[in-house]
Design a protein around this motif. Structure first.
Motif, mmCIF file in Angstrom:
data_model
loop_
_atom_site.group_PDB
_atom_site.id
_atom_site.type_symbol
_atom_site.label_atom_id
_atom_site.label_comp_id
_atom_site.label_asym_id
_atom_site.label_seq_id
_atom_site.Cartn_x
_atom_site.Cartn_y
_atom_site.Cartn_z
ATOM 1 N N PRO A 169 1.873 14.377 -14.095
ATOM 2 C CA PRO A 169 3.078 13.801 -14.677
ATOM 3 C C PRO A 169 2.932 13.577 -16.180
ATOM 4 O O PRO A 169 1.850 13.256 -16.673
ATOM 5 C CB PRO A 169 3.240 12.473 -13.924
ATOM 6 N N ALA A 170 4.017 13.787 -16.880
ATOM 7 C CA ALA A 170 4.007 13.572 -18.323
ATOM 8 C C ALA A 170 3.913 12.085 -18.631
ATOM 9 O O ALA A 170 4.460 11.258 -17.887
ATOM 10 C CB ALA A 170 5.277 14.151 -18.939
ATOM 11 N N PRO A 171 3.230 11.694 -19.704
ATOM 12 C CA PRO A 171 3.177 10.274 -20.086
ATOM 13 C C PRO A 171 4.571 9.700 -20.304
ATOM 14 O O PRO A 171 4.833 8.547 -19.965
ATOM 15 C CB PRO A 171 2.364 10.297 -21.383
ATOM 16 N N GLU A 172 5.457 10.517 -20.871
ATOM 17 C CA GLU A 172 6.850 10.090 -21.076
ATOM 18 C C GLU A 172 7.765 11.193 -20.539
ATOM 19 O O GLU A 172 8.261 12.029 -21.288
ATOM 20 C CB GLU A 172 7.123 9.839 -22.558
ATOM 21 N N PRO A 173 7.987 11.243 -19.215
ATOM 22 C CA PRO A 173 8.797 12.321 -18.633
ATOM 23 C C PRO A 173 10.225 12.305 -19.166
ATOM 24 O O PRO A 173 10.812 11.243 -19.382
ATOM 25 C CB PRO A 173 8.748 12.035 -17.126
ATOM 26 N N ALA A 174 10.757 13.504 -19.385
ATOM 27 C CA ALA A 174 12.122 13.638 -19.886
ATOM 28 C C ALA A 174 13.045 13.993 -18.731
ATOM 29 O O ALA A 174 12.647 14.691 -17.796
ATOM 30 C CB ALA A 174 12.182 14.722 -20.962
ATOM 31 N N PRO A 175 14.284 13.525 -18.745
ATOM 32 C CA PRO A 175 15.242 13.908 -17.695
ATOM 33 C C PRO A 175 15.499 15.409 -17.724
ATOM 34 O O PRO A 175 15.424 16.046 -18.784
ATOM 35 C CB PRO A 175 16.497 13.112 -18.059
ATOM 36 N N LEU A 176 15.798 16.006 -16.561
ATOM 37 C CA LEU A 176 16.018 17.451 -16.466
ATOM 38 C C LEU A 176 17.395 17.814 -17.016
ATOM 39 O O LEU A 176 18.334 18.132 -16.290
ATOM 40 C CB LEU A 176 15.876 17.915 -15.017
ATOM 41 N N GLU A 177 17.489 17.782 -18.340
ATOM 42 C CA GLU A 177 18.758 18.039 -19.013
ATOM 43 C C GLU A 177 19.061 19.532 -19.114
ATOM 44 O O GLU A 177 20.218 19.933 -19.204
ATOM 45 C CB GLU A 177 18.718 17.425 -20.418
ATOM 46 N N TRP A 178 17.991 20.373 -19.055
ATOM 47 C CA TRP A 178 18.157 21.799 -19.304
ATOM 48 C C TRP A 178 17.732 22.627 -18.091
ATOM 49 O O TRP A 178 16.846 22.235 -17.345
ATOM 50 C CB TRP A 178 17.327 22.224 -20.519
ATOM 51 N N ASP A 179 18.389 23.782 -17.942
ATOM 52 C CA ASP A 179 17.930 24.751 -16.942
ATOM 53 C C ASP A 179 16.746 25.549 -17.478
ATOM 54 O O ASP A 179 15.816 25.866 -16.745
ATOM 55 C CB ASP A 179 19.066 25.712 -16.564
ATOM 56 N N LEU A 180 16.817 25.920 -18.766
ATOM 57 C CA LEU A 180 15.739 26.667 -19.400
ATOM 58 C C LEU A 180 15.418 26.076 -20.769
ATOM 59 O O LEU A 180 16.336 25.776 -21.543
ATOM 60 C CB LEU A 180 16.119 28.131 -19.621
ATOM 61 N N VAL A 181 14.136 25.904 -21.047
ATOM 62 C CA VAL A 181 13.664 25.673 -22.402
ATOM 63 C C VAL A 181 12.887 26.926 -22.800
ATOM 64 O O VAL A 181 11.913 27.301 -22.146
ATOM 65 C CB VAL A 181 12.767 24.432 -22.508
ATOM 66 N N ILE A 182 13.371 27.599 -23.838
ATOM 67 C CA ILE A 182 12.742 28.833 -24.315
ATOM 68 C C ILE A 182 12.019 28.509 -25.612
ATOM 69 O O ILE A 182 12.632 27.994 -26.565
ATOM 70 C CB ILE A 182 13.778 29.941 -24.544
ATOM 71 N N VAL A 183 10.727 28.799 -25.674
ATOM 72 C CA VAL A 183 9.949 28.544 -26.883
ATOM 73 C C VAL A 183 9.711 29.875 -27.583
ATOM 74 O O VAL A 183 9.039 30.756 -27.046
ATOM 75 C CB VAL A 183 8.612 27.859 -26.552
ATOM 76 N N GLY A 184 10.268 30.031 -28.766
ATOM 77 C CA GLY A 184 10.187 31.281 -29.516
ATOM 78 C C GLY A 184 11.577 31.798 -29.780
ATOM 79 O O GLY A 184 12.302 32.170 -28.844
ATOM 80 N N GLY A 185 11.988 31.843 -31.058
ATOM 81 C CA GLY A 185 13.391 32.102 -31.373
ATOM 82 C C GLY A 185 13.705 33.486 -31.861
ATOM 83 O O GLY A 185 14.738 33.685 -32.512
ATOM 84 N N ALA A 186 12.866 34.473 -31.574
ATOM 85 C CA ALA A 186 13.202 35.853 -31.940
ATOM 86 C C ALA A 186 13.859 36.512 -30.727
ATOM 87 O O ALA A 186 15.053 36.336 -30.491
ATOM 88 C CB ALA A 186 11.947 36.598 -32.400
#
Length: 355
Positions: A169-186
């Motif tokens: 578990p994350a120390p500060e879990p975030a709510p599941l606001e997104w279906d996808l988080v994409i890292v890399g903007g090209a």
């Protein structure tokens, strides 16, 4: 070296040796190369042959592009005893005798002036020509970053902390606001726009200012047409992206040291369109945002905590240096060769080469 027509020619080993003095490498190869068990060596003009117990190997060198290349072939049906173990000994011996030696890069401190001023005493020609390029200072910063990253990877491939943690578990879990988080903007921006158009909630994380590219993009018309067929671009938008259409292209294998000349392969419709990459990315960014997505530019991936229901992605804002978290059903790694996730998956294996 003569081979009988019925011989089995099986490639065993290929190595680029970082030494431009091929004669020096040849002396080492002929005098100090570890030999497989039960073998006798026969010297040849470009390497050596190893024979014994019905097994035969051939090793030869050639030079090109200011370096030396080694290939080892088996040309018998029967291998030497413990042949695979011997090949690993060869690799260790080469690494010990011909290690990569890279001069240290000068340190660049943004608070001490432009990168042009700081690198000019060391690389005057590089600075001279980057000054002539539109946005040349930004592009030189990117080149410097990549060079620094490359050297760190090949010089110190030691394990670092894992960027992806499973079932923790994350120390500060975030709510599941997104279906996808994409890292890399090209390419990640194109994929993100397509998924947003399908109705998914998409967040894009990009460590640079979004949409800035420092390299040319080439594509085939048939590939670009798929973006129109998908509905991501209109035919007019697609045509507006094309900067140049080339009439021909060709590929040819290097054959300078081979008696067999490789034919020229013409590819007139392959990667023959030079496109405006920044304009394409801006169009994708508009689609993503218009469908409820978000773009976090100048933000760098730090860590991901994978749980059964989703993933918490920790990101650092490079402007404020503050960390924040994004909750998503899925994390997509589009960071390319510099990806810490890819390095974790593949055991931090160093790059084979850089283009």
């Amino acid at each position: 070296m003569a081979l009988c027509l019925g011989a089995v020619l099986k490639p065993l080993y290929y190595r680029e040796i970082p030494c431009p003095d091929t004669a020096q490498v040849l002396r080492w190869l002929q005098e100090h190369l570890p030999l497989p068990m039960g073998s006798q060596k026969v010297l040849t003009p470009s390497g050596l042959r190893l024979e014994g117990s019905g097994a035969k190997l051939a090793a030869f060198l050639w030079s090109g592009l200011n370096t030396t290349y080694l290939k080892i072939f088996q040309w018998s049906e029967r291998p030497f005893p413990r042949q695979n173990r011997w090949l690993k000994e060869v690799e260790r011996a080469i690494q010990s005798q011909f290690p990569h030696r890279y001069p240290q890069l000068p340190e660049v401190d943004p608070s001490q002036g432009s990168i042009f001023e700081q690198l000019e005493p060391f690389y005057p020609q590089t600075v001279k020509y980057f000054r002539r390029i539109p946005n040349g200072e930004f592009d030189l910063q990117r080149v410097y970053w990549w060079e620094k990253r490359w050297r760190e990877e090949v010089q110190s491939p030691h394990p670092q902390r894992q960027p992806v943690l499973f079932r923790q578990p994350a120390p500060e879990p975030a709510p599941l606001e997104w279906d996808l988080v994409i890292v890399g903007g090209a390419l990640g921006a194109i994929y993100g726009a397509a998924m947003a158009r399908l109705g998914y909630r998409v967040a894009l994380v990009e460590r640079l200012p979004f949409g800035r590219m420092n390299r040319e993009w080439n594509i085939s018309r048939r590939e670009l047409q798929t973006l129109v067929e998908f509905g991501l671009l209109s035919p007019e938008e697609m045509e507006s992206l094309i900067l140049r259409e080339y009439t021909d292209g060709f590929n040819k294998f290097f054959d300078g040291n081979s008696p067999v000349r490789a034919p020229v392969l013409h590819t007139p419709t392959v990667l023959n369109l030079a496109i405006d990459a920044e304009k394409l990315l801006q169009l994708c960014g508009q689609i993503l945002r218009s469908r409820g997505g978000a773009i976090y530019e100048r933000s760098e991936f730090q860590r991901a905590y994978i749980e059964e229901q989703g993933v918490t992605v920790v990101v650092k804002d490079l402007t404020t240096q503050e960390a924040f978290s994004l909750g998503s059903r899925l994390l997509v790694d589009a960071m390319g060769t510099a990806s810490p996730i890819a390095q974790q998956l593949y055991g931090r294996r160093a790059f084979d080469s850089v283009c």
